[in-house]
Design a protein around this motif. Structure first.
Motif, PDB file in Angstrom:
ATOM      1  N   ILE A   1       0.843  -1.203   0.000  1.00 53.14           N
ATOM      2  CA  ILE A   1       0.000   0.000   0.000  1.00 53.14           C
ATOM      3  C   ILE A   1       0.872   1.245   0.000  1.00 53.14           C
ATOM      4  CG2 ILE A   1      -1.662   1.327   1.372  1.00 53.14           C
ATOM      5  CD1 ILE A   1      -2.807  -1.377   2.303  1.00 53.14           C
ATOM      6  N   LEU A   2       1.900   1.249   0.824  1.00 53.88           N
ATOM      7  CA  LEU A   2       2.784   2.415   0.889  1.00 53.88           C
ATOM      8  C   LEU A   2       3.570   2.585  -0.405  1.00 53.88           C
ATOM      9  CD1 LEU A   2       4.114   2.000   4.547  1.00 53.88           C
ATOM     10  CD2 LEU A   2       2.278   3.476   3.736  1.00 53.88           C
ATOM     11  N   ASP A   3       4.077   1.493  -0.961  1.00 55.84           N
ATOM     12  CA  ASP A   3       4.827   1.585  -2.213  1.00 55.84           C
ATOM     13  C   ASP A   3       3.963   2.130  -3.342  1.00 55.84           C
ATOM     14  OD1 ASP A   3       7.188   0.634  -1.120  1.00 55.84           O
ATOM     15  OD2 ASP A   3       6.748  -1.465  -1.588  1.00 55.84           O
ATOM     16  N   ALA A   4       2.664   1.840  -3.304  1.00 55.61           N
ATOM     17  CA  ALA A   4       1.774   2.256  -4.389  1.00 55.61           C
ATOM     18  C   ALA A   4       1.284   3.693  -4.246  1.00 55.61           C
ATOM     19  CB  ALA A   4       0.578   1.307  -4.464  1.00 55.61           C
ATOM     20  N   HIS A   5       1.310   4.256  -3.038  1.00 56.42           N
ATOM     21  CA  HIS A   5       0.630   5.549  -2.839  1.00 56.42           C
ATOM     22  C   HIS A   5       1.536   6.674  -2.354  1.00 56.42           C
ATOM     23  CE1 HIS A   5      -2.824   2.751  -2.848  1.00 56.42           C
ATOM     24  NE2 HIS A   5      -3.470   3.778  -3.360  1.00 56.42           N
ATOM     25  N   VAL A   6       2.758   6.405  -1.929  1.00 58.22           N
ATOM     26  CA  VAL A   6       3.667   7.484  -1.511  1.00 58.22           C
ATOM     27  C   VAL A   6       5.035   7.258  -2.142  1.00 58.22           C
ATOM     28  CG1 VAL A   6       2.489   7.981   0.662  1.00 58.22           C
ATOM     29  CG2 VAL A   6       4.282   6.253   0.623  1.00 58.22           C
ATOM     30  N   SER A   7       5.763   8.345  -2.284  1.00 60.00           N
ATOM     31  CA  SER A   7       7.086   8.265  -2.914  1.00 60.00           C
ATOM     32  C   SER A   7       8.133   7.677  -1.974  1.00 60.00           C
ATOM     33  CB  SER A   7       7.514   9.659  -3.374  1.00 60.00           C
ATOM     34  OG  SER A   7       7.550  10.563  -2.272  1.00 60.00           O
ATOM     35  N   SER A   8       7.995   7.912  -0.699  1.00 64.55           N
ATOM     36  CA  SER A   8       8.947   7.372   0.282  1.00 64.55           C
ATOM     37  C   SER A   8       8.241   7.237   1.625  1.00 64.55           C
ATOM     38  CB  SER A   8      10.170   8.285   0.419  1.00 64.55           C
ATOM     39  OG  SER A   8       9.774   9.607   0.775  1.00 64.55           O
ATOM     40  N   TRP A   9       8.693   6.289   2.430  1.00 66.36           N
ATOM     41  CA  TRP A   9       8.003   6.022   3.694  1.00 66.36           C
ATOM     42  C   TRP A   9       8.950   5.408   4.707  1.00 66.36           C
ATOM     43  CZ3 TRP A   9       8.190   0.883   4.942  1.00 66.36           C
ATOM     44  CH2 TRP A   9       8.329  -0.036   3.888  1.00 66.36           C
ATOM     45  N   GLU A  10       8.503   5.410   5.948  1.00 60.17           N
ATOM     46  CA  GLU A  10       9.189   4.729   7.036  1.00 60.17           C
ATOM     47  C   GLU A  10       8.144   4.205   8.007  1.00 60.17           C
ATOM     48  OE1 GLU A  10      11.626   7.473   9.232  1.00 60.17           O
ATOM     49  OE2 GLU A  10       9.927   8.700   9.881  1.00 60.17           O
ATOM     50  N   ILE A  11       8.474   3.124   8.681  1.00 63.48           N
ATOM     51  CA  ILE A  11       7.623   2.574   9.729  1.00 63.48           C
ATOM     52  C   ILE A  11       8.412   2.606  11.028  1.00 63.48           C
ATOM     53  CG2 ILE A  11       6.391   0.540  10.583  1.00 63.48           C
ATOM     54  CD1 ILE A  11       6.007  -0.336   7.692  1.00 63.48           C
ATOM     55  N   ILE A  12       7.834   3.234  12.052  1.00 61.82           N
ATOM     56  CA  ILE A  12       8.476   3.323  13.372  1.00 61.82           C
ATOM     57  C   ILE A  12       7.585   2.616  14.378  1.00 61.82           C
ATOM     58  CG2 ILE A  12       9.301   4.855  15.183  1.00 61.82           C
ATOM     59  CD1 ILE A  12       9.753   6.974  13.025  1.00 61.82           C
ATOM     60  N   CYS A  13       8.076   1.537  14.931  1.00 54.69           N
ATOM     61  CA  CYS A  13       7.350   0.795  15.960  1.00 54.69           C
ATOM     62  C   CYS A  13       7.914   1.163  17.323  1.00 54.69           C
ATOM     63  CB  CYS A  13       7.468  -0.706  15.735  1.00 54.69           C
ATOM     64  SG  CYS A  13       6.728  -1.274  14.181  1.00 54.69           S
ATOM     65  N   VAL A  14       7.046   1.398  18.275  1.00 60.18           N
ATOM     66  CA  VAL A  14       7.467   1.753  19.638  1.00 60.18           C
ATOM     67  C   VAL A  14       7.094   0.597  20.548  1.00 60.18           C
ATOM     68  CG1 VAL A  14       7.323   3.432  21.497  1.00 60.18           C
ATOM     69  CG2 VAL A  14       7.056   4.186  19.123  1.00 60.18           C
ATOM     70  N   ASP A  15       8.111  -0.143  20.980  1.00 55.86           N
ATOM     71  CA  ASP A  15       7.906  -1.296  21.855  1.00 55.86           C
ATOM     72  C   ASP A  15       7.755  -0.802  23.292  1.00 55.86           C
ATOM     73  OD1 ASP A  15       7.845  -3.725  23.129  1.00 55.86           O
ATOM     74  OD2 ASP A  15      10.000  -4.076  22.939  1.00 55.86           O
ATOM     75  N   ASP A  16       6.546  -0.920  23.809  1.00 57.33           N
ATOM     76  CA  ASP A  16       6.221  -0.378  25.134  1.00 57.33           C
ATOM     77  C   ASP A  16       6.492  -1.411  26.233  1.00 57.33           C
ATOM     78  OD1 ASP A  16       5.288   1.347  27.083  1.00 57.33           O
ATOM     79  OD2 ASP A  16       3.183   0.887  26.720  1.00 57.33           O
ATOM     80  N   GLY A  17       7.754  -1.868  26.308  1.00 62.38           N
ATOM     81  CA  GLY A  17       8.129  -2.798  27.366  1.00 62.38           C
ATOM     82  C   GLY A  17       7.513  -4.180  27.208  1.00 62.38           C
ATOM     83  N   SER A  18       7.455  -4.698  25.978  1.00 57.13           N
ATOM     84  CA  SER A  18       6.848  -6.012  25.744  1.00 57.13           C
ATOM     85  C   SER A  18       7.615  -7.116  26.461  1.00 57.13           C
ATOM     86  CB  SER A  18       6.811  -6.314  24.245  1.00 57.13           C
ATOM     87  OG  SER A  18       6.010  -5.376  23.554  1.00 57.13           O
ATOM     88  N   ARG A  19       6.862  -8.181  26.833  1.00 58.87           N
ATOM     89  CA  ARG A  19       7.469  -9.313  27.529  1.00 58.87           C
ATOM     90  C   ARG A  19       7.587 -10.550  26.636  1.00 58.87           C
ATOM     91  NH1 ARG A  19       3.839  -7.370  31.685  1.00 58.87           N
ATOM     92  NH2 ARG A  19       4.991  -6.390  33.382  1.00 58.87           N
ATOM     93  N   ASP A  20       7.115 -10.443  25.387  1.00 60.85           N
ATOM     94  CA  ASP A  20       7.222 -11.584  24.486  1.00 60.85           C
ATOM     95  C   ASP A  20       8.366 -11.331  23.503  1.00 60.85           C
ATOM     96  OD1 ASP A  20       6.193  -9.597  22.926  1.00 60.85           O
ATOM     97  OD2 ASP A  20       4.496 -10.741  22.149  1.00 60.85           O
ATOM     98  N   GLY A  21       8.281 -11.873  22.312  1.00 62.98           N
ATOM     99  CA  GLY A  21       9.349 -11.723  21.336  1.00 62.98           C
ATOM    100  C   GLY A  21       9.187 -10.531  20.427  1.00 62.98           C
ATOM    101  N   THR A  22       8.493  -9.496  20.876  1.00 67.63           N
ATOM    102  CA  THR A  22       8.241  -8.327  20.032  1.00 67.63           C
ATOM    103  C   THR A  22       9.537  -7.668  19.578  1.00 67.63           C
ATOM    104  OG1 THR A  22       6.055  -7.881  20.986  1.00 67.63           O
ATOM    105  CG2 THR A  22       7.211  -6.024  19.978  1.00 67.63           C
ATOM    106  N   LEU A  23      10.464  -7.436  20.492  1.00 70.42           N
ATOM    107  CA  LEU A  23      11.699  -6.735  20.131  1.00 70.42           C
ATOM    108  C   LEU A  23      12.520  -7.563  19.146  1.00 70.42           C
ATOM    109  CD1 LEU A  23      13.495  -4.307  20.457  1.00 70.42           C
ATOM    110  CD2 LEU A  23      14.483  -5.345  22.521  1.00 70.42           C
ATOM    111  N   ALA A  24      12.581  -8.868  19.341  1.00 69.99           N
ATOM    112  CA  ALA A  24      13.304  -9.723  18.395  1.00 69.99           C
ATOM    113  C   ALA A  24      12.659  -9.672  17.012  1.00 69.99           C
ATOM    114  CB  ALA A  24      13.344 -11.160  18.917  1.00 69.99           C
ATOM    115  N   ALA A  25      11.331  -9.664  16.978  1.00 71.04           N
ATOM    116  CA  ALA A  25      10.630  -9.562  15.695  1.00 71.04           C
ATOM    117  C   ALA A  25      10.927  -8.232  15.016  1.00 71.04           C
ATOM    118  CB  ALA A  25       9.128  -9.730  15.914  1.00 71.04           C
TER     119      ALA A  25
END
Length: 332
Positions: free
Chosen positions: A33-57
């Motif tokens: 969706i982003l490649d089709a509709h914007v010229s450039s993009w970034e995704i920023i995920c904010v890990d709010d102290g997760s206890r599972d494998g979120t940071l590894a993912a």
């Protein structure tokens, strides 16, 4: 001096907490969706102290695509703070805030972009139904919007939440707001700017379960009302005045009655009930005052809004944002 890197056209800010299973499906739907509709993009995920494998993912996703980066908090600071941290780190000309559980459909983003290109600076997703929620939660949400409309300093569009697109000017305005007790829905409305809604249907969670419980929702609602209104304090004042008037009239009634008819046998049950009632009113009033004093106490301490334990995909010499701080190596 090296030239500054150009801003991406769009940043996606995703607060995450124990969402390891949802991240790959989210990115898989977002990227085309982003490649089709914007010229450039970034995704920023904010890990709010997760206890599972979120940071590894998140590390794995960054290794696959450098446009995906992450901030990991030193502990759980809450979704509102995670959104603030994402806005601090987002560089796009526009920023979309969305959840990681795919209840905010990525397919709505092109409609957001179309409204933004028409000149709207604050484009919010407006949910069209609440069929997936319990009757208690639906009625609680309706009551909250009515209370906020009656007592709040700003007007909240019903059905609008965190899923929205914000122009760079709106992002900078939000970053300038220093408060610690944050109610983002109210802040989006408070800063103003030209706004419009885009209807969408909330999808089912891809994996896991909702992190919000009724107790947390109640606390969140009270934070919203107390952050944008002093009416709870005024209610305590009005209630005190009303009780004082009633007590005065009651005293006059008994004085006249005693002069005319003499003294009756004292009634202990009515005395106990009266004492308990007025004691309860006093404690409620003190509690309201205490809530506001507690918020003042949190503000004057001037602690950082959040602590970053690790950054994934950011340059090592990036300075810490003004509202956050980075833990030194070996601490956390």
């Amino acid at each position: 001096m090296p030239a500054l890197a150009p801003r991406p056209e769009l940043s996606i800010v995703v607060p995450v907490y124990n969402e390891a299973d949802n991240l790959a499906p989210l990115v898989a739907r977002l990227e085309p969706i982003l490649d089709a509709h914007v010229s450039s993009w970034e995704i920023i995920c904010v890990d709010d102290g997760s206890r599972d494998g979120t940071l590894a993912a998140l590390r794995a996703l960054n290794a696959q695509d450098s446009r995906i980066s992450a901030i990991s908090f030193s502990r759980n600071f809450g979704k509102e703070v995670a959104i603030a941290a994402g806005l601090d780190h987002a560089n796009g000309e526009a920023v979309v805030i969305m959840d990681a559980d795919l209840q905010h459909p990525p397919e709505v983003i092109p409609a957001f972009l179309a409204k933004w290109r028409e000149g709207f600076l604050n484009v919010y997703g407006q949910r069209t139904d609440r069929e997936g929620e319990s009757p208690l939660k639906r009625n609680f949400a309706k009551a909250f919007y009515k209370l906020f409309a009656s007592f709040g300093e700003t007007e909240l569009p019903e059905g609008a939440g965190d899923f929205r697109l914000l122009d760079r000017r709106v992002v900078e305005a939000l970053r300038a707001l220093p408060e610690r007790a944050r109610f983002s829905k109210g802040l989006y409305a408070w800063v103003g700017f030209r706004a419009t809604g885009v209807p969408f249907a909330v999808a089912d969670r891809a994996h896991g379960e909702s992190k919000f419980r009724f107790r947390k929702l109640f606390s969140f609602a009270f934070d919203g009302i107390s952050s944008f209104s002093t009416v709870p304090l005024k209610i305590a004042t009005w209630l005190g005045v009303a009780i004082a008037i009633v007590a005065t009239l009651t005293g006059l009634y008994f004085m006249v009655r005693t002069l005319l008819f003499g003294t009756d046998l004292p009634g202990f049950p009515s005395l106990i009930v009266s004492i308990m009632f007025f004691s309860g009113i006093q404690l409620i009033s003190l509690g309201m005052i205490g809530e506001y004093v507690g918020r003042i106490f949190a503000e004057v301490k001037r602690r950082p809004l959040y602590l970053v334990g690790e950054r994934v995909g950011f340059a090592q010499d990036d300075s810490a944002p003004p509202r956050g701080d980075v833990l030194p190596p070996g601490i956390g």
